[in-house]
Design an enzyme around this catalytic site. Structure first.
Site, PDB file in Angstrom:
ATOM      1  N   ASP A 152       0.858  -1.165   0.028  1.00 50.04           N
ATOM      2  CA  ASP A 152       0.029  -0.224  -0.070  1.00 50.04           C
ATOM      3  C   ASP A 152       0.888   1.221   0.052  1.00 50.04           C
ATOM      4  OD1 ASP A 152      -2.296  -1.800   0.145  1.00 50.04           O
ATOM      5  OD2 ASP A 152      -1.942  -1.648   2.346  1.00 50.04           O
ATOM      6  N   HIS A 181      -5.314  -3.633   5.443  1.00 52.61           N
ATOM      7  CA  HIS A 181      -4.549  -3.916   4.180  1.00 52.61           C
ATOM      8  C   HIS A 181      -5.776  -4.416   3.213  1.00 52.61           C
ATOM      9  CE1 HIS A 181      -1.462  -5.007   1.513  1.00 52.61           C
ATOM     10  NE2 HIS A 181      -1.677  -6.340   1.314  1.00 52.61           N
TER      11      HIS A 181
END
Length: 335
Positions: A152, A181
């Site tokens: 990310d 996530h």
């Protein structure tokens, strides 16, 4: 010198991840494990002229225990990828949960002191699964368990460099990404980017960039058209985080990275973060200082915008549900 282990080493993430670990001079032993093809992957990598000795094992003859013996860092990319049109890995949750449970059982028995880096999705649930397995075996140390959310961060940095029109800046751009996530639990703190966005990046533009970070995996799944998910970028991100852990193990100071951890790993920092997010969550991804014993300090969110506060508010309920799913899976499992 440390031994690194990759569980799921013959897969789409595992092979390039193992390659990157083999090329790192900090690794002197590399253990590889999977249900198929691992000896071949190990033989291939062993021809690369770097210090790490490579061994690969399959399940027969206690292959998992042999792989894990003496491990300092264990990275888990094992699992099945999601398919086109399937968001948040809903089609593979149960399979991956079982895989991670069984691998965690092996780690708890053979390498309970190792740093465990979980890549297998859904990370929001698989990290609690590993924790619950370790608790059942009396070997749980929250300081040594990490959910790898680095992809990310890598995506956010890359996308900001793209907005700035200069990909050459991408390695230097740092954007903290907090929360979890998957999907809306991914909260990029773009206001804290080391390279500020253009002044017109508000409203729809800011929302579009945020959404791209949150659902960047969809781009890859769609582009691969049924041939897989984000494997190469995930391997790169996983290796980047593993390298930081290896550097911290060596005693290097000041290693800080966003990662999904149990907030009890640093009680004072975790409690402060819970107050910031307004929820008593057990797990959250934040900037974490990593030391030789694992989690050294959980950093606060810092100054965030009203827009980012809204993103966190939206993330918390989904994150709480994901955590409970992982815990409940182990409570209902026979180990």
């Amino acid at each position: 010198m440390p031994k690194a282990v990759v569980l799921g080493a013959a897969g789409g993430i595992g092979q390039p991840l193992a390659l990157l670990l083999k090329t790192n001079a900090l690794v002197t032993e590399l253990g590889l494990y999977d249900i198929v093809n691992t000896p071949g992957v190990a033989a291939d990598l062993s021809h690369i002229a770097t210090p790490a000795k490579v061994e690969g094992y399959l399940p027969p003859d206690d292959g998992l225990a042999k792989t894990l013996k003496g491990a300092d860092v264990v990275v888990i990319p094992a699992g099945v990828p999601r398919k086109p049109g399937v968001r948040a890995c809903s089609s593979c949750r149960q399979i991956n949960a079982g895989i991670v449970r069984d691998l965690a059982t092996g780690i708890a028995k053979t390498a309970p002191k190792a740093f465990v880096l979980v890549i297998s999705n859904p990370v929001n649930s698989t990290v609690p699964i590993v924790a619950e397995v370790f608790k059942k075996h009396g070997t749980y140390d929250p300081k040594r368990l990490f959910g790898v959310t680095t992809l990310d961060v890598v995506r956010a940095s890359t996308f900001v460099a793209e907005v700035l029109g200069d990909f050459g800046k991408a390695p230097d751009v740092v954007v903290p990404v907090v929360g979890g996530h998957s999907g809306v639990t991914i909260v990029p703190l773009l206001s804290q980017s080391s390279h500020p966005l253009p002044s017109d990046y508000t409203g729809d533009k800011l929302q579009a960039l945020t959404t791209r970070v949150q659902f960047g995996g969809d781009e890859v799944v769609k582009a691969k058209d049924g041939a897989g998910s984000a494997t190469l970028s995930m391997a790169y991100a996983g290796a980047e985080f593993a390298f930081k852990v290896l550097r911290a193990l060596r005693g290097e100071k000041g290693i800080v990275a966003p990662t999904y951890v149990n907030l009890d790993a640093d009680k004072s920092g975790g409690d402060a973060l819970k107050k910031e997010i307004g929820q008593d969550l057990d797990y959250f991804s934040a900037n974490v200082e990593i030391g030789p014993e694992g989690v050294a300090k959980i950093h606060p969110l810092g100054e965030i915008t009203e827009y980012e506060q809204g993103l966190i508010k939206a993330a918390v309920p989904e994150l709480a549900k994901n955590i409970e799913t992982g815990v409940a899976f182990i409570q209902s499992s026979k180990l």
